[in-house]
Each structure stands twice: as structure tokens, then as C-alpha cells.
Motif scaffolding. Structure first.
Motif, PDB file in Angstrom:
ATOM      1  N   SER A  75      -8.951  29.537  27.970  1.00 40.26           N
ATOM      2  CA  SER A  75      -8.327  30.470  28.910  1.00 40.26           C
ATOM      3  C   SER A  75      -6.957  30.913  28.427  1.00 40.26           C
ATOM      4  N   ALA A 115      -1.916  29.976  30.978  1.00 39.64           N
ATOM      5  CA  ALA A 115      -2.363  31.332  30.665  1.00 39.64           C
ATOM      6  C   ALA A 115      -1.326  32.372  31.067  1.00 39.64           C
ATOM      7  N   HIS A 158      -2.684  24.037  30.932  1.00 43.81           N
ATOM      8  CA  HIS A 158      -3.185  25.409  31.125  1.00 43.81           C
ATOM      9  C   HIS A 158      -2.027  26.326  31.488  1.00 43.81           C
ATOM     10  N   GLY A 193      -4.885  30.194  38.164  1.00 41.73           N
ATOM     11  CA  GLY A 193      -5.951  30.016  37.183  1.00 41.73           C
ATOM     12  C   GLY A 193      -6.478  28.589  37.146  1.00 41.73           C
ATOM     13  N   GLN A 248     -10.608  35.549  35.508  1.00 39.61           N
ATOM     14  CA  GLN A 248     -10.898  34.115  35.563  1.00 39.61           C
ATOM     15  C   GLN A 248     -11.855  33.798  36.715  1.00 39.61           C
TER      16      GLN A 248
END
Length: 381
Positions: free
Chosen positions: A80, A280, A278, A367, A214
Motif C-alpha cells: 500500500s 501511505a 503503514h 488506510g 484502498q
């Protein structure tokens, strides 16, 4: 001033720098430029230590967690993050040339504010050496299950985080003021500020597009209505705008994720993990602002140059400090070594990035909910 957030302080620093540079008060401009030079050198010294202090224990913590869900979650989170960076590059390549054309034509007036003196602070190791060392230590601690070494690295991490919270973040507005005073003194600031506003709007737009993407993917895999899922995650999104920290938003993110029918076990595992691996939204912002800063000076970056940067970014920001601007601090070394950023470009990058930092964090945590949906599907299968 202590009660003000980082962004208001940053704005005040920019305004003061522009006023001093525009009024051509030379000794004050040179004083600020001197401070910026020293601060920039100190930052260069700290960055390798920051990489070791945060990446090494972050990798060790990942290695100590058992189960197939760890690999699935980490793989999805990394994919991602990389996809977000690629989307940002494509959008920036298509849109930024039109936005920043005028900036390339802006000519400086030829005035240069030199520092009164400089203090060199060579880093104890290069950026890539620090990254390799961090990987070696992190994987080694996980392999031998070294509690002693891990406790040492966690305490070292706390020291570096204290440096960031108590020295770098508080002094950053003064550093930015010095950069903008020098730009205003040379007559370069007007178009730069105009570009800032346009890039800010573009970054937020790409955040929203990627969040929708997403959840469309998560919805296609799990059968959940993606737009209802996004609606349920809005409390986490708006909380992150206020906290500017994925870690501080974890309780709200978990609660919002549970509203999407994710099991307690998956939500309580995936959300804290994704809060550190994560990023993103941060990757979108870093990629777009890096291209924008280069474009301001009439330079371009090709996909072959940016892709390795994006791939390394997804790793370097593992366990980035949960303080405002933490991601940009972790990325400074890559900007220097992989994209060739100068001190002035790094300062512009920091100003641009921190201006939207809260929205990048909000995109990160929203996300995380999509990843939790997908992991939940695998957990039930």
C-alpha cells in the motif's frame, strides 16, 4: 508560544523570515542564516542516529511477533505504501509542471545573505551505513532474542526521540525562518509561497483518491460496502488531524475499525502494527513535495530515480517517532543521499511537508482500517 502547535509556529517562523528578508535587515538575516547553517549540520549529525534508534528496534519488534497474520499485514502495508508513492509520482508528473511553470522563471535579485560563521558536525556514519546497521541489529536481535540488546536499543530510541521532541522540533521554526529570510533577501520567496498552496491542495486530493482506492480494493475482497466503511472510519480520520500521530490515534482507529465488523483480535493486532509500518499518506506527501521542491528550482525527477526512494521510504519510516513531523525526520537521510537534496531544499521540504502533516497522518490511519478489513478476511479463512 508553548501552547501553540508545530504548524502555527512554523507559519510564524515563515512570516518573520519573510519580513526580515524583505526589509533587508542584513545583520538579522545573517544571524538567522547562521543559525540555520548550524541547525542543518546538527540535523545531519542526528539523522544516522535516528535511523538506528528507530528502525533497529522496530524491526526487532516485528521479528518477535509470531503468526502468519504478521507477514500478511506487513506485506499489505508495504504494498500500500509503495503504491501510494507511485500514484503520487504519476500525479505530480502530470500536474506539477503546469502548477510550477512560473516558479521556474522567477529570477533571484542576486543578493546573498552569508552566515557569520559555520560549525561543522560530521555524522558518525553515512545514511546507507546507518540503514544497513539498523537492519543488521534489528534482525540480529530478533534472531537471538536478545532482551539486553533490545532494552538498550529501546532506551537509545527514547534518547533520540527526546532530542527530536526537545531540540529539533522546537527549533525547526527558527531554522525555517532562516531559510525564508535568505530567500526573501534574494527575492525568491513570492512564487515559492504560491506553489506551497497549490501543492498542499493537490496532496490532500491524492490522499482522498488513495483512501477511496484502498477501500474499493478491501470491499472487493471482503464484500463490505467501501463507502460505508469509509464513513465508519471518519472519527479516526478527524482525530488524527488533531493528534498528528498515528500512535496517539490508535484507540479511536481500533474503535472505528470494529464498527466495520472486524474481529477484536484482528483490530487490536493490525491497527497498532499498521500505525508503525503503514504510512501511505506520508509517502504521498513526501513524494509529491520532493518533486515540487525540485521543480521550484527547475529540476525534474524521473521514475527510475523516485522508485528506489519510494521503496526505501517504506522501510526507513518503520517505527517513525510518533511526534509531529516524525516521518520527514526519518526521510531526510534518503532525500540527501538518493535525491541529492541540499540544506535549503531540505528546509523547504520540511515546511511543505509539515504544513500537511496532520492530513498525511489522517490518511495513514484511515488506510489502516482498510488493511484490517483484508487481514480479517484472511483470519477467518
Amino acid at each position: 508560544m508553548k501552547k501553540l502547535g508545530l504548524l502555527p509556529k512554523l507559519i510564524i517562523g515563515i512570516i518573520i523570515g519573510i519580513i526580515l528578508g524583505t526589509t533587508r535587515i542584513e545583520f538579522l538575516v545573517r544571524l538567522l542564516v547562521t543559525f540555520s547553517g548550524i541547525f542543518g549540520n546538527f540535523l545531519g549529525y542526528v539523522i544516522p542516529l535516528l535511523i538506528i534508534g528507530f528502525v533497529a528496534p522496530g524491526i526487532a519488534e516485528l521479528g518477535n511477533k509470531a503468526g502468519k497474520l504478521l507477514g500478511i499485514t506487513a506485506g499489505i502495508a508495504y504494498a500500500s505504501t509503495v503504491l501510494a508513492g507511485i500514484l503520487a509520482f504519476v500525479a505530480a508528473s502530470l500536474i506539477l509542471p503546469a502548477i510550477i511553470t512560473a516558479g521556474r522563471e522567477t529570477a533571484a535579485e542576486g543578493l546573498v545573505a552569508e552566515p557569520y560563521f559555520e560549525i561543522q558536525m560530521p555524522a558518525i556514519m553515512g545514511i546507507m551505513t546507518a540503514l544497513v546497521t539498523a537492519f543488521l541489529l534489528g534482525l540480529g536481535m530478533a534472531a537471538i532474542k536478545s532482551d539486553t540488546m533490545f532494552r538498550f536499543m529501546k532506551e537509545f530510541q527514547q534518547i533520540i526521540q527526546k532530542v527530536i521532541e526537545s531540540i529539533i522540533i522546537p527549533l525547526l521554526p527558527i531554522h525555517i525562518a532562516g531559510i525564508f529570510s535568505r530567500m526573501a533577501y534574494a527575492g525568491e520567496v513570492a512564487e515559492t509561497l504560491a506553489v506551497f498552496g497549490r501543492v498542499f491542495i493537490l496532496v490532500i486530493a491524492i490522499h482522498i483518491i488513495f483512501i477511496i482506492f484502498q477501500y474499493l480494493v478491501a470491499g472487493s475482497i471482503t464484500g463490505v460496502n467501501p463507502f460505508r466503511a469509509i464513513k465508519n472510519m471518519l472519527p479516526a480520520y478527524f482525530t488524527a488531524i488533531g493528534t498528528q500521530s498515528s500512535a496517539a490515534t490508535i484507540p479511536v482507529t481500533v474503535r472505528s475499525t470494529l464498527n466495520n465488523d472486524v474481529s477484536d483480535e484482528v483490530a487490536e493486532f493490525a491497527i497498532p502494527l499498521c500505525a508503525t509500518i503503514h504510512l501511505a499518506g506520508s509517502t504521498i506527501a513526501l513524494t509529491m513535495t520532493a518533486i515540487a521542491v525540485m521543480a521550484i528550482e527547475g529540476m525534474t525527477l524521473g521514475f527510475g530515480e523516485v522508485l528506489p526512494f519510494i521503496l526505501m521510504l517504506g522501510v526507513t519510516m518503520v517505527a517513525a517517532p510518533g511526534v509531529p513531523g516524525g516521518a520527514i525526520m526519518a526521510a531526510v537521510g534518503l532525500l540527501e543521499t538518493m535525491l541529492g537534496f541540499t540544506d535549503g531544499q531540505l528546509a523547504l521540504m520540511m515546511a511543505l511537508y509539515i504544513a500537511q502533516d496532520s492530513f498525511g497522518t489522517a490518511a495513514n490511519v484511515t488506510g489502516d482500517g482498510a488493511i484490517a478489513l483484508i487481514v480479517n478476511k484472511f483470519a477467518r479463512s
